[in-house]
Structure formats: structure tokens, C-alpha cells
Scaffold this active site. Structure first.
Site, short mmCIF file in Angstrom:
data_model
loop_
_atom_site.label_atom_id
_atom_site.label_comp_id
_atom_site.label_asym_id
_atom_site.label_seq_id
_atom_site.Cartn_x
_atom_site.Cartn_y
_atom_site.Cartn_z
N ARG A 97 42.93 39.19 1.58
CA ARG A 97 42.87 40.58 1.11
C ARG A 97 44.04 41.36 1.70
O ARG A 97 43.89 42.15 2.64
CB ARG A 97 41.51 41.19 1.43
N GLN A 129 46.42 42.39 -4.06
CA GLN A 129 45.47 43.32 -4.66
C GLN A 129 45.29 43.11 -6.16
O GLN A 129 44.16 43.14 -6.67
CB GLN A 129 45.90 44.76 -4.40
N ASP A 160 43.01 40.09 -6.89
CA ASP A 160 41.80 40.01 -6.05
C ASP A 160 40.55 40.09 -6.92
O ASP A 160 40.10 41.16 -7.32
CB ASP A 160 41.82 41.16 -5.03
N SER A 165 37.43 42.17 -5.48
CA SER A 165 37.49 43.62 -5.64
C SER A 165 37.23 44.04 -7.08
O SER A 165 36.46 44.97 -7.34
CB SER A 165 38.86 44.14 -5.19
N TYR A 186 36.54 43.23 6.12
CA TYR A 186 35.13 42.91 5.95
C TYR A 186 34.32 43.46 7.13
O TYR A 186 34.83 43.63 8.24
CB TYR A 186 34.91 41.39 5.88
#
Length: 382
Positions: free
Chosen positions: A126, A131, A134, A137, A234
Site C-alpha cells: 500500500r 494506489q 490497489d 481500497s 493497517y
């Protein structure tokens, strides 16, 4: 390069790994694309739409996979002993499989034995660079949205304050547990629907994010909570002492709530129990708990993964599995773009195929198997 898009056969899966939009772009890279017949139907995409985008419509999995060098899926292929065709056996040796693998050592060993080069997109680091590819997400964002929509549907009163000549219906009190991607979207959606929203999360950065969306923060704070986040963003597993103090604060809030949305996950572990039986017992009849952590066991002690439960005191608990698949068209669109971005990032124009350098941090993060060997350190023998 022949690229195959397979139909998903696992229970509760309605998504598809490519859309007509991404098929066009995959063909523009120099691929021929074969889509298994019916692959997109549950996501609202007919075979004709893929054909118009330039794809070959293959009658079955074997035809789609014949000669394929790249295979796109949402979930891991079925293997021998699972209900349905042995999809893994149909994938050509040396093919690159890109999917959400939910892997363990046994399944990774099977992939290596089959000679499949497998990329598990849920293991993507991450980072800022990652991004746009991902999948966690993109899918969590939609899961958070869908959770609130389903909560509103199950709730037997109005979400916003409703003022009528016959009287006023108060706004729903909503608590979102976990302020990651799914939780923040749940907060925003509940606010848009007119709820009075609060949220809780152990991560130190979450408090300001919660407040920035117009929700109030609920939680216990101490020195441990200041270090409750990994470098990857996380939540860390917290001590029993902290969890007990956090539970006291949360229990007092839950007793006042109409809707509780549970989104808390700890990477690689069972979801933590945040809503106990006693907390559910304190809630009013007709209240709703939505547990989108159900695939990892659930945040609510009374969640039954895959089921809708009504408790003795009339609280509704929604523990559906695979929440992104409950909004399949949008989820497929974003997932397909994530996979396309991954491929284009590593596409070698000269050879018209992906080049995946082993030293690249993103490649190192996702590759489970390569050349018949297990290459991911989490699953290597020893």
C-alpha cells in the site's frame, strides 16, 4: 499474447475481472482477448458488449484458456476437489494468473506445481505508486457504501430527520467501527443520508479523518493507541488491556445507536470482536448491525457469516459475505481498472507482454509463484 477473462464460479461472487472498457485497452496493448461466455452477466455486462469491444466469446473455460498467456480472474481458480470444474488444470503452464488469491501454503503449492505464475493482487504493497492498482481500497470503498445502503433498507425507521404535520421522525444514530477505506466511505454515505454519525478506530490518524467528514469520534486514547498503526496503514493488534478500556467506551455508545457498521480488519488475522453479545443486548429492537468484516469471521460476536440474523431482542445483524459483490457492476468496473493498471505499468511494448522484474517492490509483493517455484516469502517452505 492471448489473454483470457474467466467466468467466476465461487459462491456469492458476482463480479468479473474485465469490462468492455478495459478489454478495448487490453487489445490496444497488442493482446487478443477471449472472454468466457456469461462471464459478465451477473455484473450486468452481456457477451455482446464484450464482442463489440473486440473480444472473442469463448463457449467455456477450456476454450477461453486454450493458449492463454495471461489469465484475469476475480477469485482464485477452482482446483481439484472443489465444487465445479478444475479451472487450475486448464490454465496453460507458464501463464500469468492475476486475481485475488486468498492464498495459503497448500494453494500456493498447487499453483507452483501447475506451473502457473500467480499474482495475488490483495498483497500489493500500500504505497503511493500502487494506489491506482490497489484492489483492497477500490473494493472496500464500495463495500462501505453498500453497507450503509443495506442498513438503511433493513432499518424500520427513517435515516434523516423527517418533519411532517403528523410529527417528527428523529435522524438515525449511526456508529461506524473502523475508519479505514470502507469505514470512511460508510461515514460519508451515512452523513449524506442524513444520519447522526459517530465513528471509532484505534489508529491515531483516524480521529482527524473521522472529524473531517463531519462525524464525532468515539474511543479510548492512551500511549498504546498512538502506535496502533503499521507502516502500511493497517491497524495493529492491540493489548487485552487496551481493548477492555476501548470496549467500555464503545459499549456506552452502542447502547444509544440505531445502526452499527462494523468494518475493522487486522491484516492476515481473524477480524477482532468489537461488538459483544452484551452490547447487542443493550441495543433497541429494530436496530441494525452491518458486519462487513464477516468474511474474516466478523466484528460482532453474533454475526453468522453469509446470513441475516434477528436476535431475541429484535436486533438485525447483516453478515453477508463478499460485500463488494453486492454492488457488482461498480465493483467490477473498479477491479478491472486496477488489473489493467497493473498490466500496463509492467507492459513491455517491444515484446508485447508483461515484464515483471523480481526486484520491483510491487512485483515482489504480489508474486506467489514463478517458473514452478514458490517465490513469496510468506509461503515459501521452511
Amino acid at each position: 499474447m492471448r489473454l483470457a477473462v474467466m467466468k467466476e464460479r465461487r459462491a456469492d461472487e458476482a463480479r468479473v475481472a474485465a469490462t468492455p472498457e478495459t478489454v478495448k485497452k487490453l487489445i490496444a496493448l497488442g493482446n487478443t482477448v477471449a472472454v468466457e461466455a456469461g462471464a459478465g452477466l451477473t455484473a450486468g455486462i452481456p457477451d455482446s458488449a464484450y464482442a463489440e469491444a473486440g473480444a472473442e466469446i469463448a463457449p467455456d473455460a477450456a476454450a477461453a484458456l486454450s493458449g492463454a498467456g495471461i489469465v484475469l480472474k476475480v477469485r482464485a481458480p477452482l482446483a481439484s476437489g472443489e465444487e465445479g470444474p478444475d479451472e487450475l488444470a486448464l490454465i496453460p503452464r507458464g501463464a500469468l494468473l492475476i486475481a485475488t488469491m486468498s492464498a495459503d501454503k497448500d494453494s500456493v503449492a498447487r499453483l507452483a506445481a501447475a506451473g502457473v505464475d500467480a499474482a495475488a493482487m490483495e498483497l500489493l504493497p500500500r504505497t503511493t505508486r500502487a494506489q491506482s492498482m490497489d484492489i483492497l481500497s477500490s473494493q472496500a470503498n464500495l463495500a462501505g457504501y453498500r453497507a450503509v445502503i443495506e442498513a438503511a433498507s433493513a432499518f424500520d425507521k427513517g435515516f434523516p430527520m423527517l418533519m411532517t404535520a403528523a410529527g417528527t421522525i428523529p435522524a438515525a444514530n449511526v456508529l461506524v467501527m473502523g475508519a479505514g477505506v470502507a469505514g470512511l466511505q460508510a461515514i460519508a454515505t451515512a452523513r449524506r443520508l442524513g444520519g447522526r454519525v459517530s465513528a471509532t478506530d484505534v489508529r491515531p490518524a483516524a480521529k482527524e479523518e473521522i472529524k473531517s467528514l463531519g462525524a464525532s469520534f468515539v474511543g479510548y486514547e492512551d500511549e498504546e493507541s498512538k502506535a496502533a498503526q503499521t507502516s502500511g496503514g493497517y491497524a495493529k493488534a492491540m493489548s487485552p488491556e487496551f481493548l477492555a478500556k476501548q470496549a467500555e467506551v464503545v459499549a456506552a455508545a452502542i447502547a444509544k445507536m440505531d445502526i452499527v457498521v462494523c468494518t475493522a480488519l487486522v491484516q492476515g488475522r481473524r477480524a477482532p470482536i468489537l461488538v459483544t453479545e452484551a452490547m447487542v443486548a443493550s441495543m433497541k429492537p429494530g436496530s441494525v448491525v452491518v458486519d462487513i468484516a464477516s468474511d474474516a469471521g466478523g466484528n460482532c460476536a453474533l454475526t453468522k457469516p453469509g446470513e441475516r440474523v434477528v436476535t431475541e431482542n429484535g436486533v438485525i445483524i447483516l453478515g453477508w459475505r463478499n460485500w463488494p459483490a453486492r454492488i457488482p457492476a461498480a465493483a467490477s468496473s473498479l477491479y478491472a481498472r486496477n488489473l489493467l493498471t497493473f498490466l500496463t505499468t509492467f507492459w513491455d511494448k517491444d515484446s508485447s507482454k508483461p515484464a515483471l522484474p523480481a526486484e520491483d517492490d510491487l512485483v515482489r509483493g504480489v508474486m506467489l509463484t514463478r517458473g514452478g517455484q514458490v517465490v513469496h516469502p510468506n509461503f515459501a517452505a521452511g
